[in-house]
Design a protein around this motif. Structure first.
Motif, PDB file in Angstrom:
ATOM      1  N   GLN A  97       0.811  -1.208   0.000  1.00  0.00           N
ATOM      2  CA  GLN A  97       0.000   0.000   0.000  1.00  0.00           C
ATOM      3  C   GLN A  97       0.855   1.275   0.000  1.00  0.00           C
ATOM      4  O   GLN A  97       1.762   1.417   0.814  1.00  0.00           O
ATOM      5  CB  GLN A  97      -0.933  -0.008   1.203  1.00  0.00           C
ATOM      6  N   PRO A  98       0.553   2.216  -0.890  1.00  0.00           N
ATOM      7  CA  PRO A  98       1.380   3.414  -1.041  1.00  0.00           C
ATOM      8  C   PRO A  98       1.322   4.389   0.125  1.00  0.00           C
ATOM      9  O   PRO A  98       2.143   5.305   0.190  1.00  0.00           O
ATOM     10  CB  PRO A  98       0.834   4.066  -2.317  1.00  0.00           C
ATOM     11  N   ASP A  99       0.361   4.224   1.071  1.00  0.00           N
ATOM     12  CA  ASP A  99       0.329   5.140   2.203  1.00  0.00           C
ATOM     13  C   ASP A  99       1.370   4.789   3.263  1.00  0.00           C
ATOM     14  O   ASP A  99       1.551   5.531   4.222  1.00  0.00           O
ATOM     15  CB  ASP A  99      -1.067   5.161   2.843  1.00  0.00           C
ATOM     16  N   HIS A 100       2.075   3.664   3.076  1.00  0.00           N
ATOM     17  CA  HIS A 100       3.137   3.318   4.018  1.00  0.00           C
ATOM     18  C   HIS A 100       4.413   4.082   3.663  1.00  0.00           C
ATOM     19  O   HIS A 100       4.775   4.174   2.484  1.00  0.00           O
ATOM     20  CB  HIS A 100       3.417   1.807   3.996  1.00  0.00           C
ATOM     21  N   PRO A 101       5.127   4.663   4.648  1.00  0.00           N
ATOM     22  CA  PRO A 101       6.306   5.484   4.347  1.00  0.00           C
ATOM     23  C   PRO A 101       7.439   4.729   3.664  1.00  0.00           C
ATOM     24  O   PRO A 101       8.297   5.351   3.032  1.00  0.00           O
ATOM     25  CB  PRO A 101       6.741   6.010   5.725  1.00  0.00           C
ATOM     26  N   LEU A 102       7.475   3.409   3.751  1.00  0.00           N
ATOM     27  CA  LEU A 102       8.542   2.638   3.112  1.00  0.00           C
ATOM     28  C   LEU A 102       8.118   2.025   1.779  1.00  0.00           C
ATOM     29  O   LEU A 102       8.898   1.298   1.167  1.00  0.00           O
ATOM     30  CB  LEU A 102       9.004   1.514   4.051  1.00  0.00           C
ATOM     31  N   HIS A 103       6.916   2.320   1.343  1.00  0.00           N
ATOM     32  CA  HIS A 103       6.372   1.639   0.178  1.00  0.00           C
ATOM     33  C   HIS A 103       7.254   1.806  -1.055  1.00  0.00           C
ATOM     34  O   HIS A 103       7.614   0.822  -1.720  1.00  0.00           O
ATOM     35  CB  HIS A 103       4.962   2.145  -0.115  1.00  0.00           C
ATOM     36  N   ASP A 104       7.613   3.041  -1.398  1.00  0.00           N
ATOM     37  CA  ASP A 104       8.401   3.282  -2.607  1.00  0.00           C
ATOM     38  C   ASP A 104       9.769   2.618  -2.516  1.00  0.00           C
ATOM     39  O   ASP A 104      10.255   2.026  -3.489  1.00  0.00           O
ATOM     40  CB  ASP A 104       8.563   4.783  -2.844  1.00  0.00           C
ATOM     41  N   PHE A 105      10.394   2.702  -1.348  1.00  0.00           N
ATOM     42  CA  PHE A 105      11.709   2.093  -1.168  1.00  0.00           C
ATOM     43  C   PHE A 105      11.629   0.583  -1.338  1.00  0.00           C
ATOM     44  O   PHE A 105      12.450  -0.021  -2.036  1.00  0.00           O
ATOM     45  CB  PHE A 105      12.263   2.432   0.215  1.00  0.00           C
ATOM     46  N   ARG A 106      10.623  -0.047  -0.726  1.00  0.00           N
ATOM     47  CA  ARG A 106      10.520  -1.500  -0.798  1.00  0.00           C
ATOM     48  C   ARG A 106      10.206  -1.955  -2.222  1.00  0.00           C
ATOM     49  O   ARG A 106      10.713  -2.984  -2.678  1.00  0.00           O
ATOM     50  CB  ARG A 106       9.449  -1.999   0.164  1.00  0.00           C
ATOM     51  N   ARG A 107       9.385  -1.209  -2.922  1.00  0.00           N
ATOM     52  CA  ARG A 107       9.062  -1.576  -4.298  1.00  0.00           C
ATOM     53  C   ARG A 107      10.307  -1.474  -5.187  1.00  0.00           C
ATOM     54  O   ARG A 107      10.540  -2.316  -6.062  1.00  0.00           O
ATOM     55  CB  ARG A 107       7.947  -0.680  -4.837  1.00  0.00           C
ATOM     56  N   GLN A 108      11.117  -0.430  -4.984  1.00  0.00           N
ATOM     57  CA  GLN A 108      12.331  -0.270  -5.770  1.00  0.00           C
ATOM     58  C   GLN A 108      13.346  -1.364  -5.471  1.00  0.00           C
ATOM     59  O   GLN A 108      14.035  -1.866  -6.360  1.00  0.00           O
ATOM     60  CB  GLN A 108      12.942   1.106  -5.506  1.00  0.00           C
ATOM     61  N   ARG A 109      13.427  -1.751  -4.193  1.00  0.00           N
ATOM     62  CA  ARG A 109      14.419  -2.748  -3.794  1.00  0.00           C
ATOM     63  C   ARG A 109      13.985  -4.166  -4.125  1.00  0.00           C
ATOM     64  O   ARG A 109      14.772  -4.988  -4.596  1.00  0.00           O
ATOM     65  CB  ARG A 109      14.693  -2.653  -2.290  1.00  0.00           C
ATOM     66  N   ASP A 110      12.705  -4.463  -3.867  1.00  0.00           N
ATOM     67  CA  ASP A 110      12.251  -5.850  -3.937  1.00  0.00           C
ATOM     68  C   ASP A 110      11.336  -6.145  -5.117  1.00  0.00           C
ATOM     69  O   ASP A 110      10.873  -7.274  -5.265  1.00  0.00           O
ATOM     70  CB  ASP A 110      11.521  -6.215  -2.637  1.00  0.00           C
TER      71      ASP A 110
END
Length: 294
Positions: A229-242
């Motif tokens: 879910q994009p409302d989580h502060p780590l969402h973009d980082f986790r998507r880019q990494r994983d």
């Protein structure tokens, strides 16, 4: 005997996510149930201090579900015990649930009804349940011992289907790639075994009331929400990494398929009730302590 009732709980399944995934065609069995019946949301409130307050704490919510009583009546606000003399807190992850002595669960219907309960969180073995009770087989920290009534039933189930791989092991190490891969496979195994147990129990009797809960959705929300879910502060980082896959969706699709399999074994004239006592969102309350040291 009237129409049997089949109750299937999805622990911590957020309605916003469920509604979106149903609309996108991911949860076809839940969508079918919704289309054929009635759907709605609950506003969870309790009476606290001077008036009503929003409430979403897991364990008291399950006790509210089972008893129909608010925490100010049962006295059960949390699994944590506080000692005002020492300022110490204790939380027994197995025996800190509600005891149901003063207020019985709604499914304690007496001798005139055949009832089976399987893995209702924060529950207890109760008199007045004429049938089968299996507690603490799986789920996200159900705060109840692993046992049953009749006593030999739990051992029989474990011998036949094995133990739950997630029970007391989903500790939320969401930053660990190995843990994420493990929890995905463990949830899949848990759901598969749970379906077989439910089908087994349904084949043993024409229960007036059958209740089970998928704690797997709670585990998925805790450990995989940030990758979904994009409302989580780590969402973009986790998507880019994983990667861009929505890892939280996979367990929910598995549960949806499992619901279809369970209902295929249910009596044709059964009423079906699917529910969640609260939802799941980004945990921002611990943001400072979890990410910053200052």
């Amino acid at each position: 005997m009237g129409h049997p009732v089949i109750c299937i709980g999805l622990d911590a399944a957020d309605p916003t996510l469920i509604e979106a995934w149903m609309a996108e065609g991911h949860l076809q069995n839940l969508q079918k149930i919704r289309n054929q019946g009635v759907y709605g949301r609950l506003a969870n409130r309790v009476y606290y201090q001077s008036g009503p307050a929003e409430f979403s704490s897991t364990e008291p919510s399950w006790v509210m579900f089972s008893t129909g009583c608010y925490p100010h009546k049962t006295g059960f606000w949390d699994t944590v015990s506080y000692d005002p003399d020492t300022y110490g807190i204790t939380c027994d992850k197995i025996n800190s649930g509600y005891d149901y002595r003063d207020y019985k669960p709604f499914y304690a219907l007496g001798d005139n009804y055949q009832v089976a309960t399987f893995d209702v969180p924060v529950s207890a073995l109760c008199d007045g349940v004429n049938g089968a009770q299996i507690l603490g087989w799986g789920g996200h920290f159900p705060f109840v011992p692993s046992h049953s009534q009749p006593p030999q039933l739990f051992s029989e189930i474990v011998e036949k289907y094995g133990r739950n791989p997630v029970l007391h092991r989903d500790n939320g190490s969401w930053w660990d790639r190995n843990y994420v891969q493990w929890i995905l496979s463990a949830i899949k195994e848990s759901v598969t075994k749970r379906v077989e147990i439910c089908k087994d129990l349904l084949s043993r009797n024409r229960w007036d009331l059958f209740i089970t809960t998928f704690g797997d959705t709670h585990s998925a929300g805790h450990d995989l929400y940030d990758q979904s879910q994009p409302d989580h502060p780590l969402h973009d980082f986790r998507r880019q990494r994983d990667g861009n896959s929505d890892t939280m969706l996979a367990p929910f699709k598995a549960v949806d398929q499992a619901i279809g399999e369970i209902l295929a074994e249910a009596p044709e004239d059964a009423y079906v009730f699917c529910y969640a006592v609260h939802g799941m969102g980004a945990n921002l309350t611990d943001l400072l302590s979890m990410f910053f040291i200052g």
